[in-house]
Design a protein around this motif. Structure first.
Motif, PDB file in Angstrom:
ATOM      1  N   GLU A 249       7.060  11.716 -10.739  1.00  0.00           N
ATOM      2  CA  GLU A 249       6.677  11.762 -12.026  1.00  0.00           C
ATOM      3  C   GLU A 249       7.569  11.461 -13.031  1.00  0.00           C
ATOM      4  OE1 GLU A 249       3.714  13.542 -13.339  1.00  0.00           O
ATOM      5  OE2 GLU A 249       2.744  13.702 -11.159  1.00  0.00           O
ATOM      6  N   ALA A 250       7.046  10.829 -14.181  1.00  0.00           N
ATOM      7  CA  ALA A 250       8.038  10.445 -15.184  1.00  0.00           C
ATOM      8  C   ALA A 250       8.779  11.610 -15.565  1.00  0.00           C
ATOM      9  CB  ALA A 250       7.257   9.693 -16.224  1.00  0.00           C
ATOM     10  N   GLN A 251       8.388  12.619 -15.777  1.00  0.00           N
ATOM     11  CA  GLN A 251       9.200  13.938 -16.418  1.00  0.00           C
ATOM     12  C   GLN A 251      10.311  14.200 -15.250  1.00  0.00           C
ATOM     13  OE1 GLN A 251       5.891  14.359 -16.325  1.00  0.00           O
ATOM     14  NE2 GLN A 251       5.381  16.349 -15.807  1.00  0.00           N
ATOM     15  N   ASN A 252      10.208  13.946 -14.190  1.00  0.00           N
ATOM     16  CA  ASN A 252      11.205  14.369 -13.217  1.00  0.00           C
ATOM     17  C   ASN A 252      12.394  13.488 -13.165  1.00  0.00           C
ATOM     18  OD1 ASN A 252       9.737  16.567 -12.668  1.00  0.00           O
ATOM     19  ND2 ASN A 252       8.820  15.585 -10.886  1.00  0.00           N
ATOM     20  N   ILE A 253      12.564  12.381 -13.993  1.00  0.00           N
ATOM     21  CA  ILE A 253      13.491  11.499 -13.749  1.00  0.00           C
ATOM     22  C   ILE A 253      14.606  11.668 -15.076  1.00  0.00           C
ATOM     23  CG2 ILE A 253      12.090   9.802 -12.565  1.00  0.00           C
ATOM     24  CD1 ILE A 253      12.621   7.977 -14.973  1.00  0.00           C
ATOM     25  N   PHE A 254      14.338  12.559 -15.907  1.00  0.00           N
ATOM     26  CA  PHE A 254      15.179  12.800 -16.784  1.00  0.00           C
ATOM     27  C   PHE A 254      16.536  13.489 -16.429  1.00  0.00           C
ATOM     28  CE2 PHE A 254      11.617  11.602 -19.097  1.00  0.00           C
ATOM     29  CZ  PHE A 254      12.169  10.687 -20.109  1.00  0.00           C
ATOM     30  N   LEU A 255      17.654  13.034 -17.175  1.00  0.00           N
ATOM     31  CA  LEU A 255      18.802  13.712 -16.487  1.00  0.00           C
ATOM     32  C   LEU A 255      19.425  14.713 -17.440  1.00  0.00           C
ATOM     33  CD1 LEU A 255      20.375  10.022 -15.704  1.00  0.00           C
ATOM     34  CD2 LEU A 255      19.839  11.860 -14.191  1.00  0.00           C
ATOM     35  N   ASN A 256      19.263  14.625 -18.631  1.00  0.00           N
ATOM     36  CA  ASN A 256      19.770  15.562 -19.704  1.00  0.00           C
ATOM     37  C   ASN A 256      18.673  15.842 -20.737  1.00  0.00           C
ATOM     38  OD1 ASN A 256      22.333  15.988 -18.860  1.00  0.00           O
ATOM     39  ND2 ASN A 256      23.006  14.073 -19.588  1.00  0.00           N
ATOM     40  N   PRO A 257      18.171  17.119 -20.824  1.00  0.00           N
ATOM     41  CA  PRO A 257      17.147  17.437 -21.798  1.00  0.00           C
ATOM     42  C   PRO A 257      17.736  17.431 -23.266  1.00  0.00           C
ATOM     43  CG  PRO A 257      17.726  19.274 -20.626  1.00  0.00           C
ATOM     44  CD  PRO A 257      18.615  18.237 -19.837  1.00  0.00           C
ATOM     45  N   LEU A 258      16.961  17.335 -24.191  1.00  0.00           N
ATOM     46  CA  LEU A 258      17.464  17.045 -25.785  1.00  0.00           C
ATOM     47  C   LEU A 258      18.161  18.603 -25.975  1.00  0.00           C
ATOM     48  CD1 LEU A 258      14.211  15.922 -27.776  1.00  0.00           C
ATOM     49  CD2 LEU A 258      16.464  14.778 -26.953  1.00  0.00           C
ATOM     50  N   ALA A 259      17.886  19.600 -25.541  1.00  0.00           N
ATOM     51  CA  ALA A 259      18.487  20.895 -25.408  1.00  0.00           C
ATOM     52  C   ALA A 259      20.061  20.687 -25.052  1.00  0.00           C
ATOM     53  CB  ALA A 259      17.627  22.074 -24.665  1.00  0.00           C
ATOM     54  N   TRP A 260      20.312  19.985 -24.145  1.00  0.00           N
ATOM     55  CA  TRP A 260      21.755  19.729 -23.514  1.00  0.00           C
ATOM     56  C   TRP A 260      22.470  19.259 -24.645  1.00  0.00           C
ATOM     57  CZ3 TRP A 260      24.517  15.276 -22.752  1.00  0.00           C
ATOM     58  CH2 TRP A 260      25.807  15.672 -22.054  1.00  0.00           C
ATOM     59  N   TYR A 261      21.840  18.223 -25.379  1.00  0.00           N
ATOM     60  CA  TYR A 261      22.779  17.549 -26.396  1.00  0.00           C
ATOM     61  C   TYR A 261      23.172  18.645 -27.387  1.00  0.00           C
ATOM     62  CZ  TYR A 261      21.412  13.221 -24.182  1.00  0.00           C
ATOM     63  OH  TYR A 261      21.365  12.094 -23.532  1.00  0.00           O
TER      64      TYR A 261
ATOM     65  N   GLN B 117       8.066  21.205 -30.414  1.00  0.00           N
ATOM     66  CA  GLN B 117       9.011  20.756 -29.361  1.00  0.00           C
ATOM     67  C   GLN B 117       8.282  20.263 -28.235  1.00  0.00           C
ATOM     68  OE1 GLN B 117      12.175  20.360 -29.451  1.00  0.00           O
ATOM     69  NE2 GLN B 117      12.421  21.062 -31.394  1.00  0.00           N
ATOM     70  N   CYS B 118       8.799  18.997 -27.726  1.00  0.00           N
ATOM     71  CA  CYS B 118       8.024  18.596 -26.321  1.00  0.00           C
ATOM     72  C   CYS B 118       8.430  19.434 -25.096  1.00  0.00           C
ATOM     73  CB  CYS B 118       8.474  17.225 -26.393  1.00  0.00           C
ATOM     74  SG  CYS B 118       7.580  16.374 -24.847  1.00  0.00           S
ATOM     75  N   GLU B 119       7.564  19.754 -24.512  1.00  0.00           N
ATOM     76  CA  GLU B 119       7.976  20.599 -23.230  1.00  0.00           C
ATOM     77  C   GLU B 119       8.956  19.798 -22.299  1.00  0.00           C
ATOM     78  OE1 GLU B 119       6.106  23.495 -20.081  1.00  0.00           O
ATOM     79  OE2 GLU B 119       6.233  21.306 -19.819  1.00  0.00           O
ATOM     80  N   GLN B 120       9.096  18.569 -22.328  1.00  0.00           N
ATOM     81  CA  GLN B 120       9.722  17.805 -21.166  1.00  0.00           C
ATOM     82  C   GLN B 120      10.894  17.657 -21.824  1.00  0.00           C
ATOM     83  OE1 GLN B 120       6.591  17.228 -21.668  1.00  0.00           O
ATOM     84  NE2 GLN B 120       5.512  16.912 -19.816  1.00  0.00           N
ATOM     85  N   SER B 121      11.335  18.213 -23.013  1.00  0.00           N
ATOM     86  CA  SER B 121      12.608  18.342 -23.624  1.00  0.00           C
ATOM     87  C   SER B 121      13.424  17.114 -23.562  1.00  0.00           C
ATOM     88  CB  SER B 121      13.053  19.599 -23.061  1.00  0.00           C
ATOM     89  OG  SER B 121      13.632  19.275 -21.721  1.00  0.00           O
ATOM     90  N   HIS B 122      12.874  15.780 -23.461  1.00  0.00           N
ATOM     91  CA  HIS B 122      13.736  14.852 -23.567  1.00  0.00           C
ATOM     92  C   HIS B 122      13.069  13.687 -24.995  1.00  0.00           C
ATOM     93  CE1 HIS B 122      11.322  14.934 -19.913  1.00  0.00           C
ATOM     94  NE2 HIS B 122      10.602  13.880 -20.720  1.00  0.00           N
TER      95      HIS B 122
ATOM     96  N   GLU C 264      23.152  22.043 -27.274  1.00  0.00           N
ATOM     97  CA  GLU C 264      24.194  22.878 -26.661  1.00  0.00           C
ATOM     98  C   GLU C 264      25.413  22.421 -26.648  1.00  0.00           C
ATOM     99  OE1 GLU C 264      22.862  23.822 -22.615  1.00  0.00           O
ATOM    100  OE2 GLU C 264      20.843  24.471 -23.575  1.00  0.00           O
ATOM    101  N   ASN C 265      25.645  21.275 -26.456  1.00  0.00           N
ATOM    102  CA  ASN C 265      26.958  20.508 -26.460  1.00  0.00           C
ATOM    103  C   ASN C 265      27.476  20.036 -27.746  1.00  0.00           C
ATOM    104  OD1 ASN C 265      28.134  21.073 -23.652  1.00  0.00           O
ATOM    105  ND2 ASN C 265      26.016  20.050 -23.376  1.00  0.00           N
ATOM    106  N   GLY C 266      26.791  20.403 -28.883  1.00  0.00           N
ATOM    107  CA  GLY C 266      27.210  19.685 -30.215  1.00  0.00           C
ATOM    108  C   GLY C 266      27.089  18.245 -30.524  1.00  0.00           C
ATOM    109  N   ILE C 267      26.298  17.668 -29.495  1.00  0.00           N
ATOM    110  CA  ILE C 267      25.967  16.071 -29.682  1.00  0.00           C
ATOM    111  C   ILE C 267      25.031  15.530 -30.420  1.00  0.00           C
ATOM    112  CG2 ILE C 267      25.925  13.997 -28.678  1.00  0.00           C
ATOM    113  CD1 ILE C 267      27.060  15.454 -26.051  1.00  0.00           C
ATOM    114  N   THR C 268      25.183  14.948 -31.643  1.00  0.00           N
ATOM    115  CA  THR C 268      24.144  14.535 -32.376  1.00  0.00           C
ATOM    116  C   THR C 268      23.221  13.264 -31.585  1.00  0.00           C
ATOM    117  OG1 THR C 268      25.256  15.259 -34.349  1.00  0.00           O
ATOM    118  CG2 THR C 268      23.313  14.011 -34.549  1.00  0.00           C
ATOM    119  N   LEU C 269      21.889  13.446 -31.265  1.00  0.00           N
ATOM    120  CA  LEU C 269      21.333  12.205 -30.513  1.00  0.00           C
ATOM    121  C   LEU C 269      20.519  11.856 -31.377  1.00  0.00           C
ATOM    122  CD1 LEU C 269      20.435  10.754 -28.009  1.00  0.00           C
ATOM    123  CD2 LEU C 269      18.873  12.569 -27.765  1.00  0.00           C
TER     124      LEU C 269
END
Ligand SMILES: Cc1cc2nc3c(=O)[nH]c(=O)nc-3n(C[C@H](O)[C@H](O)[C@H](O)COP(=O)(O)OP(=O)(O)OC[C@H]3O[C@@H](n4cnc5c(N)ncnc54)[C@H](O)[C@@H]3O)c2cc1C
Ligand code: SF4
Ligand code: FES
Lengths: 124, 823
Positions: free
Chosen positions: B73-85, A81-86, B87-92
């Motif tokens: 930093e690039a990592q700070n501009i993300f809105l929803n992490p993969l885990a969010w998808y 898993q990527c830590e940045q989680s996206h 958790e909400n049952g969304i297939t990304l």
């Protein structure tokens, strides 16, 4: 040698990888990065970073994570898993260390069918 | 359980628990926000699948400007992490492009033939950059500015460039120009219209902006049409319709956007400029909806996020049935922007003036302030404010409410004192939105302040407030002043590296006291975690503290510092040999040429620092290349003395007052291999004409009349264009070397990790530095001189590791292991 769908292949001795570093192996069609952490554990992931193909074996280890040398995305060596989680996860491979200190990597011998897992996710 | 036959690609998912299947194509600002709005209405309603062409979860595109200029930093501009998808049952499906829609079968198809069925489909495909039909747009070094990866590519390419041209003087072009400035480039913005930002501003406003921006060091060429981007394999220049040409190492095209409608058009949906939708965001197919920049509603296509938030809210209500009558009736465009630090508010369309309209204008050229309002039938129709946003709140209120404007029109800008009763920040309701870009309320910000986040960056990290256009930063500062007095500030601001909770002096003292000589020892005894920035920073600090006693753990170094070369985007490396003072010989050049041929080096380039760069070398070839070159490392890959640029000086130049090349060579030989908290560039010019650009270097030396040398420090030629401060004048080469040496060690000891001299010198103060370095008021002189001796004596060319690798496999490529036959 073969266990279920996985074949273990010996790539070299643990001593070929200095502690805290990685090394790249090309096993058949698989390009694999093997890491030895400072705590003494050995992990294997795909060599290509899922982001833009950065060489992960050249990355820096922080604990049991590897930081890609190109854009510093960070991947967990246990799960990929990527830590940045996206960012998509990196493929991981099972590792076995023989009593003599040889590293053996578990290579999948047949591709998983689409029922096992969505092919869209595995390839990204 | 075998795979399905290849002829009919399998469906990717089955109808989950009988819920209708909603498929969203496009995971950008609109797609992402739509999902959030749908979940807020009814989280159980749909089985949702999302396709996004970019290999990420969704991120805040408007912050890309900040990523490019390095303030985010690039990592700070993300809105929803993969885990969010999950958790909400969304297939990304990230990194997956949809290439075809089969409206009869109700299926979308990806490139590899995989498909996904839908009951309802939403297109949120956004737009793509418009590439003008001119020659040269496919050359290496030409970029567009739309995605996170564009940002990364621009930033990494910019490192090898000096001059950039941005085609397009709109919001995006100016943002790109600002970003490039921070990468130390000389930037020219080219605009076809007679003035900048022709969408948001009128001509006088655009001119004011143009002047402000030129004052920041960016060149602006308006009323200029680009005819060709010139170059063979990569960009070398840009040519205009009037026949003139300017040199360029890179070009960013920001000439407008075009909605992504291929997918919709090919399956027969009604499209004009964009996908045509009705008031419920429905396309001409009742099962397909569209939202965001790819839609045209009532003849209008929007290019900003505010209207998108209104659209997704309506669409979520329509789709979930929570309000089947919800309607989107169009948006009134009101934007607050910050362009290169210049505040701008734009309401409605300022170009749209009729003869019966009243126009109220105010300008204050000295402060670069320009205000204009258009009044139609007694109501505010459009306005723009530039440079000073004093009346912005009042204008916005008038604009949105559609209320009558004051009888005395001048009160639009200058309300009578009584009505402008000041509201203190403390009085604002908690729900009041402060940061419009990220939708952060006062309550959230105050909570963060109470949790100890007492600086702008700390609050930005915790809440994202202030990290968009930045126009709310003043208010956030005010909130900090209001609420922060009773709390302790976040101490991590002062730490030398993130993983060790100590400022530099404490850390150094602790390391000395405990005798810690390796990065792992410091992390183990003093750290509370581990990250790559900390490891790099500690490695540099320990090396300077302990010199030869330092226990050099190679895993604490970034790959560049492990193999002494600069990693490139394809995993190959670049090699820059040392050429003292930028001076070479015919034999050396022939040898470099032969090496380049022998190893089929794909690109040979002269760097900005007058050195030769061989790019595209494989790791396993590095030792051989170094051996064949027979030259020492140029340290172009690390935080150390890079280059000493020189002009020809008195040896050949008819103006030369002194031997600048000789001086440059002496400096480079003396300080080669010295490592610092950040890179250090120097230059020596042979007279005040300053051909070596010495006054924009970390250390610059200029020969003056009367045989003296003027030494200056803390310069830079980038976004922080900073003319260096003159430290002193001395008359001999020995004195030059001594003063520079003292300054370098003082900088090494006192700068924070990654702090360049252009921040360091003003932070410490020039007078104090002069007292210490030139007048030796603290009595440090002897110590500083001795440290120079120590570091000079410790210098070993790192490329000699070609003969004795520092660790097993240092220069190995991938080892090939045959796959055993499977039985
Ligand atoms: C650098 C920059 C700065 C900006 N600054 C501001 C600002 O300050 N204020 C403001 O209001 N606006 C700003 N904007 C504009 C704003 O970002 C856009 O209006 C907004 O992103 C549009 O949202 P969208 O979802 O419609 O499109 P996008 O955000 O572009 O999302 C569309 C997504 O769909 C994906 N996609 C497209 N086709 C397919 C397909 N066939 N299959 C799968 N996926 C697909 C794309 O890869 C993309 O990720 C800025 C834009 C940029 C580039
Ligand atoms: S700086 Fe002066 S000495 Fe050096 S090349 Fe230019 S004109 Fe000649
Ligand atoms: S290639 Fe690995 S982070 Fe970009």
């Amino acid at each position: 040698m073969s266990s279920g769908e996985i074949t273990y292949v010996t790539v070299g001795p643990v001593s070929a990888i200095p502690p805290g570093m990685g090394r790249a192996y090309h096993v058949g069609p698989h390009r694999i990065a093997v890491f030895r952490t400072r705590s003494g554990r050995v992990f294997a992931t795909a060599q290509r970073c899922p982001h833009r193909g950065g060489p992960l074996a050249d990355g820096m280890l922080v604990g049991e994570q590897v930081v890609c040398p190109l854009h510093a995305f960070r991947f967990d060596l246990h799960t990929g898993q990527c830590e940045q989680s996206h960012v998509c996860p990196v493929q991981t491979y099972p590792v076995d260390i023989t009593p003599e200190g040889w590293i053996r990597i578990g290579i999948p011998t047949r591709f998983r069918s689409s029922e096992d897992v969505s092919p869209l996710l595995t390839s990204c | 359980m075998t795979g399905s036959p290849a002829l009919t690609p399998p469906a990717l998912s089955v109808q989950r628990e009988g819920r209708p299947r909603l498929v969203v194509v496009g995971n950008g600002m609109a797609g992402g926000r739509l999902l959030e709005d749908i979940l807020a209405c009814d989280p159980q309603r749909f089985a949702i699948t999302v396709f996004g062409e970019e290999p990420y979860g969704n991120y805040n595109r408007i912050l890309l400007s900040e990523v490019l200029n390095g303030s985010q930093e690039a990592q700070n501009i993300f809105l929803n992490p993969l885990a969010w998808y999950a958790e909400n049952g969304i297939t990304l499906h990230a990194g997956r492009k949809v290439v075809r829609i089969d409206r009869e079968q109700r299926r979308v198809y990806c490139e590899d033939g995989q498909s996904e069925p839908y009951d309802l489909l939403v297109l949120a495909t956004g737009s793509k950059p418009f590439i003008p039909p001119i020659p040269g747009t496919t050359l290496r070094g030409v970029f567009v500015f739309r995605t996170l990866d564009d940002c990364r590519h621009i930033a990494s390419y910019a490192r090898q460039c000096r001059r950039a041209v941005v085609i397009g003087g709109g919001l995006l072009g100016l943002e790109a120009a600002k970003g490039l400035m921070t990468h130390d480039l000389d930037v020219t913005v080219v605009e076809m219209a007679p003035y900048l930002m022709s969408v948001q501003l009128d001509e006088p406003g655009g001119r004011v902006l143009g002047q402000t921006i030129e004052r920041l060091g960016i060149h602006v060429r308006t009323a200029t049409t680009t005819k060709e981007i010139v170059g063979h394999t990569h960009v070398t220049a840009v040519r205009f319709a009037d026949g003139t040409e300017i040199p360029a190492d890179m070009v960013v095209i920001a000439a407008g956007i075009r909605p992504n409608i291929d997918l919709a058009r090919e399956c027969g949906l009604a499209c004009e400029r964009a996908i045509v939708v009705d008031d419920q965001l429905r396309t001409s197919d009742p099962n397909i909806y569209a939202v965001g920049e790819c839609v045209q509603h009532n003849g209008v296509v929007y290019g900003l996020v505010a209207p998108i938030w209104e659209q997704t809210k309506v669409l979520a209500r329509v789709l979930t049935g929570s309000d089947p009558h919800a309607r989107y009736t169009g948006s009134r465009i009101a934007t607050r922007l910050k362009v290169m630090g210049v505040d701008l508010v734009s309401l409605g369309r300022i170009q749209d003036v009729q003869s019966s309209d009243e126009v109220v204008q105010f300008s204050e050229p000295a402060r670069q302030v320009y205000w204009k309002a258009i009044i139609r039938n007694g109501r505010l129709h459009a306005a723009c404010l530039l440079g000073d946003l004093g009346p912005a709140d009042q204008l916005q209120r008038l604009f949105h409410s559609g209320a009558e404007v004051p009888q005395r029109r001048v009160e639009i800008f200058f309300p009578p004192a009584a009505s402008a009763a000041p509201v203190t920040l403390a009085d604002l309701p908690d729900a009041q939105q402060i940061c419009d870009c990220n939708g952060v309320s006062k309550g959230t910000i105050v909570a963060a302040i109470r949790a100890g986040k007492c600086t702008l960056p700390a609050i930005g990290k915790a809440t994202r407030a202030g990290t968009g256009c930045g126009s709310c930063k003043k208010i956030i500062k005010g909130l900090i002043e209001c609420f922060a007095d009773s709390v302790t500030p976040d101490p991590s601001e002062d730490w030398y590296v993130p993983a060790v909770p100590m400022d530099k002096p404490t850390l150094v003292a602790e390391i000395r006291r405990r005798g810690l000589k390796s990065v792992s020892a410091v992390l183990q005894e003093l750290g509370h975690g581990e990250d790559e920035k900390s490891k790099n920073g500690l490695a540099s600090l320990l090396k300077s503290l302990w010199g030869k006693e330092y226990i050099d753990e190679r895993d604490a170094r970034f790959i560049n510092d492990r193999v002494h070369a600069n990693i490139q985007k394809d995993g190959t490396f670049s090699v820059v040999p040392r050429m003292y003072g930028g001076v070479t010989t015919p034999d050396e050049l022939i040898r470099i040429g032969q090496v380049a041929k022998k190893y089929q080096v794909p690109m040979v380039k002269i760097t900005g620092g007058q050195r030769i760069d061989l790019l595209g070398i494989r790791k396993e070839d590095l030792p051989k290349v170094w051996a064949d070159l027979g030259m020492p490392s140029g340290y172009a890959y690390t935080k150390a003395l890079r280059t000493v640029k020189t002009c020809v000086g008195s040896e050949f130049c008819r103006f030369g007052l002194n031997d600048s090349t000789g001086m440059g060579i002496a400096i480079e030989k003396r300080f080669q291999g010295f490592e610092f908290p950040a890179k250090v560039k120097m230059a020596v010019s042979g007279c005040p004409r300053n051909c070596a650009e010495a006054t924009v270097k970390d250390v610059g030396v200029v020969a003056t009349e009367g045989g003296e040398w003027e030494i200056s420090i803390g310069g830079a030629a980038g976004a922080h264009v900073r003319k260096s401060d003159v430290l002193c004048r001395v008359s001999s080469r020995e004195e030059v070397l001594r003063i520079i040496g003292r300054f370098l060690i003082y900088y090494r000891d006192n700068a924070k990790w990654l702090e360049r001299t252009y921040d360091f010198v003003p932070r410490i103060g020039l007078d104090k530095i002069r007292d210490i370095i030139v007048h030796d008021k603290l009595g440090l002189g002897e110590y500083l001189d001795a440290e120079v001796e120590k570091m000079a004596a410790a210098y070993v060319d790192p490329w000699l590791e070609r003969e004795h690798p520092a660790y097993e496999g240092q220069f190995d490529g991938e080892s090939r292991i045959p796959l055993p036959m499977v039985t």
